[in-house]
Enzyme design. Structure first.
Site, PDB file in Angstrom:
ATOM      1  N   HIS A 168      54.987  32.729  39.192  1.00 42.33           N
ATOM      2  CA  HIS A 168      53.693  31.775  40.466  1.00 42.33           C
ATOM      3  C   HIS A 168      52.695  33.328  40.234  1.00 42.33           C
ATOM      4  O   HIS A 168      53.088  34.372  40.235  1.00 42.33           O
ATOM      5  CB  HIS A 168      54.498  31.608  40.847  1.00 42.33           C
ATOM      6  CG  HIS A 168      55.067  29.957  40.823  1.00 42.33           C
ATOM      7  ND1 HIS A 168      56.764  30.145  41.271  1.00 42.33           N
ATOM      8  CD2 HIS A 168      54.966  29.392  39.797  1.00 42.33           C
ATOM      9  CE1 HIS A 168      56.798  29.192  41.048  1.00 42.33           C
ATOM     10  NE2 HIS A 168      55.476  28.513  40.316  1.00 42.33           N
ATOM     11  N   CYS A 255      59.451  31.056  48.250  1.00 44.94           N
ATOM     12  CA  CYS A 255      59.846  29.870  47.435  1.00 44.94           C
ATOM     13  C   CYS A 255      60.589  29.060  48.217  1.00 44.94           C
ATOM     14  O   CYS A 255      60.490  28.001  48.260  1.00 44.94           O
ATOM     15  CB  CYS A 255      60.501  30.154  46.405  1.00 44.94           C
ATOM     16  SG  CYS A 255      59.534  31.593  45.224  1.00 44.94           S
TER      17      CYS A 255
HETATM   18  N1  GLY Z   1      63.947  29.755  39.486  1.00 44.45           N
HETATM   19  C1  GLY Z   1      62.702  29.008  40.071  1.00 44.45           C
HETATM   20  C2  GLY Z   1      61.977  28.641  39.163  1.00 44.45           C
HETATM   21  O1  GLY Z   1      61.263  28.983  37.848  1.00 44.45           O
HETATM   22  O2  GLY Z   1      61.191  27.702  38.960  1.00 44.45           O
END
Ligand code: GLY
Length: 264
Positions: A168, A255
């Site tokens: 991300h 996250c």
């Molecule tokens: N493990 C977090 C994701 O890949 O979205």
């Protein structure tokens, strides 16, 4: 108070036992659920230490990655936008989050296009703009839809690029105050933070870039002493939080929560 760094609320979700089946780019070992739960409890306690209300949701066994709630929504002062995660196994997590945000916000809208994909981990909200990184999880249609949804709320969106091989956009950066960004050099070298003050993480400590400013604290993953010291030297108050188990699933400080001040 700055809406991009100060929040009255957070939402978190406790890790499910199914976390061992969570998505990961590279298999570096099975996450230890008990250790992850301990790290998660410390994370929630630290958010609460700042005076915020933390809504802790229960585990969702059907969704192994559901501890990473940030990907399910974008929370702004005017309202919340429900995301459409680009990972098929995570699509249903956004639907699960929607009623919790509807209980707190007057306005909840949703990314709905069948071809639109966008995850909260690709979105960095600053005081002046919203940066969205195109990635394997976030596409042009998702960014275009988000741009239309938040325009009436006065937020310009700027599309940027997530470095190749990075999950991300916010895997590689964090906002520390209204003008200061913590970033990896591979991301800041793209020029996407021109006009901001940039603190680069130490070489070899790239995983520290996913930190969060939450009220008066900066939560930094434990184990990155040179970056921690650079943030402290810049005048911030740091709390180190264990992240070894979430890191096995490419997850970090941002996250694990949705951070916001809801408008009823
Ligand atoms: N493990 C977090 C994701 O890949 O979205």
């Amino acid at each position: 108070m700055s809406f991009s760094t100060h929040f009255s609320h957070a939402i978190t979700r406790r890790p499910a036992a199914s976390i061992i089946a969570g998505l990961r780019a590279v298999d570096t070992g099975t996450p230890d659920l008990a250790l992850m739960q301990a790290h998660h409890a410390a994370y929630v306690a630290t958010l609460r230490e700042t005076g915020a209300t933390v809504v802790e949701l229960g585990p969702l066994e059907a969704f192994p990655d559901s501890v990473f709630v940030e990907d399910t929504a974008l929370c702004l002062p005017q309202g919340a936008v429900i995301m459409r995660p680009g990972a098929p196994s995570r699509l249903g997590e956004a639907t699960e989050m929607a009623p919790h945000l509807a209980a707190l916000y007057g306005q909840v809208v949703a990314i709905s296009g069948a071809d639109s994909y966008i995850e909260g981990g690709d979105i960095l909200v600053t005081e002046r703009e919203i940066l969205v990184g195109r990635s394997a999880r976030t596409n042009a249609a998702g960014i275009a839809e988000l741009t239309r949804l938040v325009a009436p709320w006065g937020h310009p969106v700027r599309e940027v690029h997530t470095p190749p091989g990075v999950l991300h956009f916010k895997t590689d950066c964090s906002l520390l105050d209204t003008d200061t960004v913590l970033s990896t050099t591979r991301l800041s070298a793209s020029g996407c933070f021109d006009g901001y003050r940039v603190i680069d993480v130490a070489e070899g400590e790239e995983a520290a870039a996913n930190s969060i400013r939450f009220n008066d604290l900066v939560l930094v993953p434990a184990g990155f002493p040179r970056t921690r010291d650079a943030i402290i030297a810049a005048g911030f108050t740091v709390r180190e939080i264990g992240n070894s188990e979430c890191a096995k699933l490419d997850g970090g400080m941002s996250c694990l929560s949705l951070r916001f001040t809801p408008k009823p």
